[in-house]
Design a protein around this motif. Sequence first.
Motif, PDB file in Angstrom:
ATOM      1  N   ASN A   1       0.308  10.003   1.944  1.00  7.86           N
ATOM      2  CA  ASN A   1      -0.692   9.900   1.407  1.00  7.86           C
ATOM      3  C   ASN A   1      -1.709   8.417   1.548  1.00  7.86           C
ATOM      4  O   ASN A   1      -2.390   8.025   1.090  1.00  7.86           O
ATOM      5  CB  ASN A   1      -0.783  10.162  -0.305  1.00  7.86           C
ATOM      6  CG  ASN A   1      -0.243  11.245  -0.623  1.00  7.86           C
ATOM      7  OD1 ASN A   1      -0.413  12.466  -0.094  1.00  7.86           O
ATOM      8  ND2 ASN A   1       0.835  11.172  -1.310  1.00  7.86           N
ATOM      9  N   THR A   2      -0.787   7.636   2.504  1.00  7.76           N
ATOM     10  CA  THR A   2      -1.498   6.413   2.554  1.00  7.76           C
ATOM     11  C   THR A   2      -1.794   6.389   4.256  1.00  7.76           C
ATOM     12  O   THR A   2      -1.093   6.671   5.164  1.00  7.76           O
ATOM     13  CB  THR A   2      -0.258   5.262   2.575  1.00  7.76           C
ATOM     14  OG1 THR A   2       0.035   5.255   1.303  1.00  7.76           O
ATOM     15  CG2 THR A   2      -1.004   3.826   2.834  1.00  7.76           C
TER      16      THR A   2
ATOM     17  N   PHE B   1       4.723  10.972  -6.589  1.00  2.99           N
ATOM     18  CA  PHE B   1       3.301  10.423  -6.301  1.00  2.99           C
ATOM     19  C   PHE B   1       2.330  11.255  -7.116  1.00  2.99           C
ATOM     20  O   PHE B   1       1.129  10.711  -7.196  1.00  2.99           O
ATOM     21  CB  PHE B   1       3.374  10.274  -4.666  1.00  2.99           C
ATOM     22  CG  PHE B   1       4.205   9.434  -4.150  1.00  2.99           C
ATOM     23  CD1 PHE B   1       4.026   7.984  -4.066  1.00  2.99           C
ATOM     24  CD2 PHE B   1       5.406   9.879  -3.760  1.00  2.99           C
ATOM     25  CE1 PHE B   1       5.011   7.215  -3.690  1.00  2.99           C
ATOM     26  CE2 PHE B   1       6.344   8.889  -3.194  1.00  2.99           C
ATOM     27  CZ  PHE B   1       5.973   7.464  -3.015  1.00  2.99           C
ATOM     28  N   ASP B   2       2.613  12.449  -6.890  1.00  4.26           N
ATOM     29  CA  ASP B   2       1.583  13.480  -7.350  1.00  4.26           C
ATOM     30  C   ASP B   2       1.704  14.214  -8.545  1.00  4.26           C
ATOM     31  O   ASP B   2       2.492  15.281  -8.775  1.00  4.26           O
ATOM     32  CB  ASP B   2       1.071  14.479  -6.263  1.00  4.26           C
ATOM     33  CG  ASP B   2      -0.152  15.244  -6.609  1.00  4.26           C
ATOM     34  OD1 ASP B   2      -0.790  15.252  -7.743  1.00  4.26           O
ATOM     35  OD2 ASP B   2      -0.591  15.876  -5.624  1.00  4.26           O
TER      36      ASP B   2
ATOM     37  N   GLN C   1      -6.108  -3.123   2.321  1.00 12.29           N
ATOM     38  CA  GLN C   1      -5.534  -3.484   0.912  1.00 12.29           C
ATOM     39  C   GLN C   1      -4.901  -4.895   1.527  1.00 12.29           C
ATOM     40  O   GLN C   1      -5.136  -5.971   0.656  1.00 12.29           O
ATOM     41  CB  GLN C   1      -4.383  -2.735   0.701  1.00 12.29           C
ATOM     42  CG  GLN C   1      -3.722  -3.178  -0.313  1.00 12.29           C
ATOM     43  CD  GLN C   1      -3.137  -2.293  -1.525  1.00 12.29           C
ATOM     44  OE1 GLN C   1      -3.634  -1.367  -1.561  1.00 12.29           O
ATOM     45  NE2 GLN C   1      -2.108  -2.706  -1.996  1.00 12.29           N
TER      46      GLN C   1
ATOM     47  N   GLN D   1       7.603  14.816  -3.810  1.00 15.86           N
ATOM     48  CA  GLN D   1       5.947  14.662  -3.909  1.00 15.86           C
ATOM     49  C   GLN D   1       5.583  14.368  -5.534  1.00 15.86           C
ATOM     50  O   GLN D   1       4.387  13.834  -5.616  1.00 15.86           O
ATOM     51  CB  GLN D   1       5.444  16.091  -3.752  1.00 15.86           C
ATOM     52  CG  GLN D   1       5.409  16.477  -2.007  1.00 15.86           C
ATOM     53  CD  GLN D   1       4.416  15.493  -1.396  1.00 15.86           C
ATOM     54  OE1 GLN D   1       3.627  15.050  -1.718  1.00 15.86           O
ATOM     55  NE2 GLN D   1       4.849  15.054  -0.109  1.00 15.86           N
TER      56      GLN D   1
ATOM     57  N   ARG E   1       2.790   2.505  -3.359  1.00 19.65           N
ATOM     58  CA  ARG E   1       1.517   3.212  -4.313  1.00 19.65           C
ATOM     59  C   ARG E   1       1.235   4.466  -4.201  1.00 19.65           C
ATOM     60  O   ARG E   1       1.205   5.235  -5.074  1.00 19.65           O
ATOM     61  CB  ARG E   1       0.379   2.063  -4.132  1.00 19.65           C
ATOM     62  CG  ARG E   1      -0.803   2.692  -5.249  1.00 19.65           C
ATOM     63  CD  ARG E   1      -1.194   1.606  -6.041  1.00 19.65           C
ATOM     64  NE  ARG E   1      -1.786   0.316  -5.211  1.00 19.65           N
ATOM     65  CZ  ARG E   1      -2.511  -0.660  -5.724  1.00 19.65           C
ATOM     66  NH1 ARG E   1      -3.004  -0.409  -6.905  1.00 19.65           N
ATOM     67  NH2 ARG E   1      -2.330  -1.691  -5.103  1.00 19.65           N
ATOM     68  N   TYR E   2       0.965   4.794  -2.817  1.00 19.09           N
ATOM     69  CA  TYR E   2       0.739   6.289  -2.596  1.00 19.09           C
ATOM     70  C   TYR E   2       1.745   7.114  -2.019  1.00 19.09           C
ATOM     71  O   TYR E   2       1.487   8.224  -1.922  1.00 19.09           O
ATOM     72  CB  TYR E   2      -0.662   6.306  -1.831  1.00 19.09           C
ATOM     73  CG  TYR E   2      -1.741   5.451  -2.523  1.00 19.09           C
ATOM     74  CD1 TYR E   2      -2.328   5.966  -3.829  1.00 19.09           C
ATOM     75  CD2 TYR E   2      -2.072   4.401  -2.129  1.00 19.09           C
ATOM     76  CE1 TYR E   2      -3.338   5.167  -4.402  1.00 19.09           C
ATOM     77  CE2 TYR E   2      -3.167   3.581  -2.718  1.00 19.09           C
ATOM     78  CZ  TYR E   2      -3.740   4.028  -3.881  1.00 19.09           C
ATOM     79  OH  TYR E   2      -4.703   3.257  -4.471  1.00 19.09           O
TER      80      TYR E   2
ATOM     81  N   ASP F   1      -6.154   2.289   4.893  1.00 20.88           N
ATOM     82  CA  ASP F   1      -5.787   1.934   3.497  1.00 20.88           C
ATOM     83  C   ASP F   1      -4.759   0.734   3.595  1.00 20.88           C
ATOM     84  O   ASP F   1      -5.264  -0.362   2.914  1.00 20.88           O
ATOM     85  CB  ASP F   1      -5.046   2.813   2.495  1.00 20.88           C
ATOM     86  CG  ASP F   1      -5.533   4.149   2.179  1.00 20.88           C
ATOM     87  OD1 ASP F   1      -6.795   3.977   2.363  1.00 20.88           O
ATOM     88  OD2 ASP F   1      -4.956   5.022   2.140  1.00 20.88           O
TER      89      ASP F   1
ATOM     90  N   GLU G   1       8.373   1.375  -7.918  1.00 17.40           N
ATOM     91  CA  GLU G   1       7.506   1.817  -6.888  1.00 17.40           C
ATOM     92  C   GLU G   1       8.084   1.629  -5.470  1.00 17.40           C
ATOM     93  O   GLU G   1       8.111   2.570  -4.737  1.00 17.40           O
ATOM     94  CB  GLU G   1       6.508   1.359  -6.945  1.00 17.40           C
ATOM     95  CG  GLU G   1       5.320   1.723  -8.233  1.00 17.40           C
ATOM     96  CD  GLU G   1       3.848   1.089  -8.027  1.00 17.40           C
ATOM     97  OE1 GLU G   1       3.599   0.028  -7.296  1.00 17.40           O
ATOM     98  OE2 GLU G   1       3.086   1.971  -8.311  1.00 17.40           O
TER      99      GLU G   1
ATOM    100  N   ALA H   1       0.908  -1.076   0.141  1.00 15.18           N
ATOM    101  CA  ALA H   1       0.053   0.014   0.129  1.00 15.18           C
ATOM    102  C   ALA H   1       1.051   1.247  -0.056  1.00 15.18           C
ATOM    103  O   ALA H   1       0.541   2.176  -0.697  1.00 15.18           O
ATOM    104  CB  ALA H   1      -0.925  -0.044   1.266  1.00 15.18           C
TER     105      ALA H   1
ATOM    106  N   ASP I   1      11.074   8.622  -0.456  1.00 16.89           N
ATOM    107  CA  ASP I   1      10.040   9.310  -0.055  1.00 16.89           C
ATOM    108  C   ASP I   1      10.316   9.465   1.688  1.00 16.89           C
ATOM    109  O   ASP I   1      10.396  10.405   2.159  1.00 16.89           O
ATOM    110  CB  ASP I   1       8.639   8.670   0.080  1.00 16.89           C
ATOM    111  CG  ASP I   1       7.538   9.382   0.385  1.00 16.89           C
ATOM    112  OD1 ASP I   1       7.826  10.608   0.754  1.00 16.89           O
ATOM    113  OD2 ASP I   1       6.304   8.819   0.835  1.00 16.89           O
TER     114      ASP I   1
END
Lengths: 205, 205, 205, 205
Positions: free
Chosen positions: A43-44, B130-131, A52, B127, A38-39, A48, A116, A35, A123
């Motif tokens: 943002n997770t 992801f965005d 998931q 960011q 992915r975001y 979530d 990813e 999870a 991140d």
Amino acid sequence: MTDQKPIGKLAARAAIKGAKRDAKKRELAESAIEALKRYGYANTTLRDIAAQSELSLGMLHYYFENKEQLLIYCVRLYKEAFAADIGARIAGAKTREDLFQAFAEGLAASIVEEAETHRLWYDIRNQALFDPVFQPVVAEIEGSLMGLVERVTGERSDSLSTPVLYGAVDGVFRHLLESQIVGNRRSIPDLAEEFRSLLALASKA
Amino acid sequence: MTDQKPIGKLAARAAIKGAKRDAKKRELAESAIEALKRYGYANTTLRDIAAQSELSLGMLHYYFENKEQLLIYCVRLYKEAFAADIGARIAGAKTREDLFQAFAEGLAASIVEEAETHRLWYDIRNQALFDPVFQPVVAEIEGSLMGLVERVTGERSDSLSTPVLYGAVDGVFRHLLESQIVGNRRSIPDLAEEFRSLLALASKA
Amino acid sequence: MTDQKPIGKLAARAAIKGAKRDAKKRELAESAIEALKRYGYANTTLRDIAAQSELSLGMLHYYFENKEQLLIYCVRLYKEAFAADIGARIAGAKTREDLFQAFAEGLAASIVEEAETHRLWYDIRNQALFDPVFQPVVAEIEGSLMGLVERVTGERSDSLSTPVLYGAVDGVFRHLLESQIVGNRRSIPDLAEEFRSLLALASKA
Amino acid sequence: MTDQKPIGKLAARAAIKGAKRDAKKRELAESAIEALKRYGYANTTLRDIAAQSELSLGMLHYYFENKEQLLIYCVRLYKEAFAADIGARIAGAKTREDLFQAFAEGLAASIVEEAETHRLWYDIRNQALFDPVFQPVVAEIEGSLMGLVERVTGERSDSLSTPVLYGAVDGVFRHLLESQIVGNRRSIPDLAEEFRSLLALASKA
DNA sequence: AATGAATGAGCCTTCATTCAT
DNA sequence: GATGAATGAAGGCTCATTCAT
């Protein structure tokens, strides 16, 4: 057997419990990564992650102190795998050429196949610039990555220092990853060639 | 003739209005950067920004569509300044040596003096992974940074491509920035030397 | 002329001013209706109204005390027009048949041609159920609508009272309007026939 | 056999969970209606609802996706009760007279006793004219109301169609409700008589 | 050990209204 | 008269975390 001290028994039992707990944490973390990558971290939500992976929300907090600790655990888990993978690839290399080739291909392949997951790494590394909680893991992982770079290039203090070399390789890696994610898909050999040219350059010094 | 005047007046007035608004946006953004660079995008609320700058919350939304657009504006603003600064530094260089020196010093100085602002840049660049909203600014800025790198190293397709070179320089920059932020303070000349060694290497090809 | 008392002059001037102001209010309201009828009272902001009509935000408040008063003014304006239109249509009718026909056609045509405007009317009438501020206008307008119904059906206390008849006609009108808006478009004659059947029924009593 | 048990157990547990959740939703909705019917949809905040019912704000969102869905649930809940009530009243009627009487009394009683709740219905039905999200519930409820009207009047295509008849009855209902709310209180028999006269008229066709 | 219902602080955003120009 | 920049209270919604079961 029976003459074992109760303390020993307890300790053993505790060890087993600990091992079980660790195995469970690992399992949870592996689900969570799916999870997270992915975001992205911010943002997770824990919901979530729970949804998931068909985990319960409460369990996440039962095994991990909080969201931050979960992330830390996850990142460490995956980067270990990455370092191990690259390590295995370069382990068999005999000549310097082989070494470079194996390293370059390993990096290139990972960009294509695990884009990813690497994104998640960047991140958290970024978060660490703002939040000290994340700095230890990041330092630890970067340490092992630098070790990898050093194994490939050897130490040549007369030229580039390992940290700088690491910075350069990582920078190129990140840039190619970004292109990959943003949409410019390139083949593994193609990407590998970029790393090779960089390594070749560094070895000329 | 005389009847054209009103039109001219109106247009002029509209232009002034627009200019005023732009000036105000800039002013707000500069205030916002102070807060953003301290805590990072995800951890800075619009309230934080408003409070720190003694702005009203409503005003932020009056000038910027939303938080994302504010950030985009801020990042563009500061990176333009950065690129301009580096550009000015290397503008006067005559020899290749001078060029490298000026570039290296510019980067090093910026690491020491504007660490937090760069940190914000890395935040938004991350960011963007992801965005998609952030991808255009990031692409734009990276484009101008690559232009800078190219001006310094020249195009030498026989060796490293500009993107790869950019990746390497940026990677080293980021790594040194990280060290700086995490606590290993180094002097500007010291940092500059790292960049010089990298550039020297690249120029040998 | 000159022998007119100063007071008279002032009064005249004030009257002119008032008339001018009324004209301006009317103009603003007509613009405002365009925005209001599209999104409804609650979903239309004063900014929307200003933007859509190229009016300034300040002007709206300069002429109307607040949003409520603006709406009240708007609704009164349009319903007067509606009542006048229907009134004109039935004015020429001689026989009872003609009367019914004219009335039915007027209602049907209005459903097709002014659906959105009627929707706004139902919106405010509904608001009035919760907010007493709107009750006076609603009462006033419903009064004139009942007057219309009465002119068409005559008073026949032995059968349905005017209020009930009004309720019935209005209910059918609203229902057909709803169908129209939700997507079931019907022709004017088709719709008119529905009203005619209702009126015919009522007249049998 | 025995191995089927766990599955059965799980399914049963899931069913219980679902039922519990539904019961809770119902409970929340009933509380919410109290606030909604007082101020109307647009003027009631989720905070109002939470405060008035001593619920937590988060819980409302835990059970309902958003404010719209909450309203939809509420309206469906109460209108079902209304239709069921009227249905029960007319279920025992033998003669046509009894039927009319029961129906008329049911409507009249509801105007007096549940004025505010009906007001909420008219509110959402009105919202539906602007916001399609509400159209399905409104259509569904109006369908069942038409069914009620049809049961009472029978189908007589030679005269008024059911939709028109529904429109008329509903219009009268709404108008009487409005009077009631605005302050003209009337007795149940008095109001019932109005409906009876309307129904009598329709049955003459 | 495991669940998920419940909490409530906090976020971004909207918008009627005010007021200096 | 007219403008639109500025305000800030309030709204819907999110989500990490807690806790009873």
